[in-house]
Motif scaffolding. Structure first.
Motif, PDB file in Angstrom:
ATOM      1  N   GLU A  47     -16.541  51.408  64.599  1.00 58.21           N
ATOM      2  CA  GLU A  47     -17.370  51.929  65.693  1.00 58.21           C
ATOM      3  C   GLU A  47     -17.754  50.803  66.663  1.00 58.21           C
ATOM      4  O   GLU A  47     -17.758  51.007  67.879  1.00 58.21           O
ATOM      5  CB  GLU A  47     -18.610  52.631  65.156  1.00 58.21           C
ATOM      6  N   ALA A  48     -18.047  49.628  66.135  1.00 55.98           N
ATOM      7  CA  ALA A  48     -18.363  48.493  66.999  1.00 55.98           C
ATOM      8  C   ALA A  48     -17.145  48.075  67.816  1.00 55.98           C
ATOM      9  O   ALA A  48     -17.269  47.699  68.986  1.00 55.98           O
ATOM     10  CB  ALA A  48     -18.884  47.320  66.173  1.00 55.98           C
ATOM     11  N   LEU A  49     -15.959  48.173  67.223  1.00 54.75           N
ATOM     12  CA  LEU A  49     -14.739  47.847  67.962  1.00 54.75           C
ATOM     13  C   LEU A  49     -14.492  48.831  69.105  1.00 54.75           C
ATOM     14  O   LEU A  49     -14.073  48.439  70.197  1.00 54.75           O
ATOM     15  CB  LEU A  49     -13.535  47.818  67.023  1.00 54.75           C
TER      16      LEU A  49
ATOM     17  N   ARG B 234      -7.520  47.243  75.051  1.00 59.30           N
ATOM     18  CA  ARG B 234      -6.376  47.766  74.282  1.00 59.30           C
ATOM     19  C   ARG B 234      -6.217  47.011  72.968  1.00 59.30           C
ATOM     20  O   ARG B 234      -5.852  47.591  71.952  1.00 59.30           O
ATOM     21  CB  ARG B 234      -5.084  47.666  75.091  1.00 59.30           C
ATOM     22  N   VAL B 235      -6.482  45.716  72.967  1.00 58.93           N
ATOM     23  CA  VAL B 235      -6.394  44.934  71.729  1.00 58.93           C
ATOM     24  C   VAL B 235      -7.414  45.447  70.712  1.00 58.93           C
ATOM     25  O   VAL B 235      -7.092  45.650  69.536  1.00 58.93           O
ATOM     26  CB  VAL B 235      -6.599  43.428  72.006  1.00 58.93           C
ATOM     27  N   ALA B 236      -8.639  45.674  71.168  1.00 58.05           N
ATOM     28  CA  ALA B 236      -9.676  46.191  70.272  1.00 58.05           C
ATOM     29  C   ALA B 236      -9.291  47.572  69.746  1.00 58.05           C
ATOM     30  O   ALA B 236      -9.453  47.858  68.551  1.00 58.05           O
ATOM     31  CB  ALA B 236     -11.020  46.242  70.992  1.00 58.05           C
ATOM     32  N   LEU B 237      -8.773  48.423  70.615  1.00 65.41           N
ATOM     33  CA  LEU B 237      -8.373  49.765  70.188  1.00 65.41           C
ATOM     34  C   LEU B 237      -7.204  49.726  69.217  1.00 65.41           C
ATOM     35  O   LEU B 237      -7.144  50.536  68.282  1.00 65.41           O
ATOM     36  CB  LEU B 237      -8.021  50.615  71.409  1.00 65.41           C
ATOM     37  N   THR B 238      -6.294  48.809  69.416  1.00 67.45           N
ATOM     38  CA  THR B 238      -5.167  48.665  68.492  1.00 67.45           C
ATOM     39  C   THR B 238      -5.676  48.334  67.094  1.00 67.45           C
ATOM     40  O   THR B 238      -5.166  48.856  66.096  1.00 67.45           O
ATOM     41  CB  THR B 238      -4.199  47.580  68.992  1.00 67.45           C
TER      42      THR B 238
ATOM     43  N   LEU C  52     -15.470  46.484  77.403  1.00 68.37           N
ATOM     44  CA  LEU C  52     -14.431  45.722  78.093  1.00 68.37           C
ATOM     45  C   LEU C  52     -13.836  46.514  79.256  1.00 68.37           C
ATOM     46  O   LEU C  52     -13.534  45.946  80.303  1.00 68.37           O
ATOM     47  CB  LEU C  52     -13.347  45.301  77.098  1.00 68.37           C
ATOM     48  N   VAL C  53     -13.690  47.821  79.074  1.00 68.63           N
ATOM     49  CA  VAL C  53     -13.200  48.667  80.167  1.00 68.63           C
ATOM     50  C   VAL C  53     -14.183  48.610  81.335  1.00 68.63           C
ATOM     51  O   VAL C  53     -13.785  48.477  82.493  1.00 68.63           O
ATOM     52  CB  VAL C  53     -12.980  50.120  79.685  1.00 68.63           C
ATOM     53  N   ARG C  54     -15.476  48.700  81.041  1.00 70.49           N
ATOM     54  CA  ARG C  54     -16.485  48.639  82.105  1.00 70.49           C
ATOM     55  C   ARG C  54     -16.448  47.311  82.837  1.00 70.49           C
ATOM     56  O   ARG C  54     -16.796  47.236  84.008  1.00 70.49           O
ATOM     57  CB  ARG C  54     -17.872  48.885  81.540  1.00 70.49           C
ATOM     58  N   LEU C  55     -16.016  46.267  82.151  1.00 74.57           N
ATOM     59  CA  LEU C  55     -15.923  44.946  82.773  1.00 74.57           C
ATOM     60  C   LEU C  55     -14.569  44.718  83.444  1.00 74.57           C
ATOM     61  O   LEU C  55     -14.295  43.636  83.954  1.00 74.57           O
ATOM     62  CB  LEU C  55     -16.172  43.853  81.724  1.00 74.57           C
TER      63      LEU C  55
END
Length: 72
Positions: free
Chosen positions: A22-24, A41-45, A31-34
């Motif tokens: 959940e934190a990821l 995408r790395v975090a989502l992967t 990161l998207v907002r920034l």
């Protein structure tokens, strides 16, 4: 409303528990907002590797893929 503060908080948390899915996902949203879509995408992967059926991560990944295809 304060993505830089959220980024700092989430990275500190994930330094201690890098498997908190959940934190990821929250990190990816931040990161998207920034404007850091590739980092998101790395975090989502990382999330989707552990939980391929994670609905929020799958949705956000789709949003990023759609955005990426529009930019090309």
């Amino acid at each position: 409303d304060r993505p830089n503060e959220a980024l700092s908080l989430l990275t500190r948390h994930l330094a201690g528990d890098g498997t908190d899915l959940e934190a990821l996902v929250l990190l990816a949203e931040t990161l998207v907002r920034l404007g850091r879509d590739e980092d998101a995408r790395v975090a989502l992967t990382r999330v989707l590797r552990r939980a391929p059926d994670h609905l929020h991560a799958t949705w956000l990944d789709g949003v990023l893929l759609a955005r990426q295809s529009r930019l090309r």
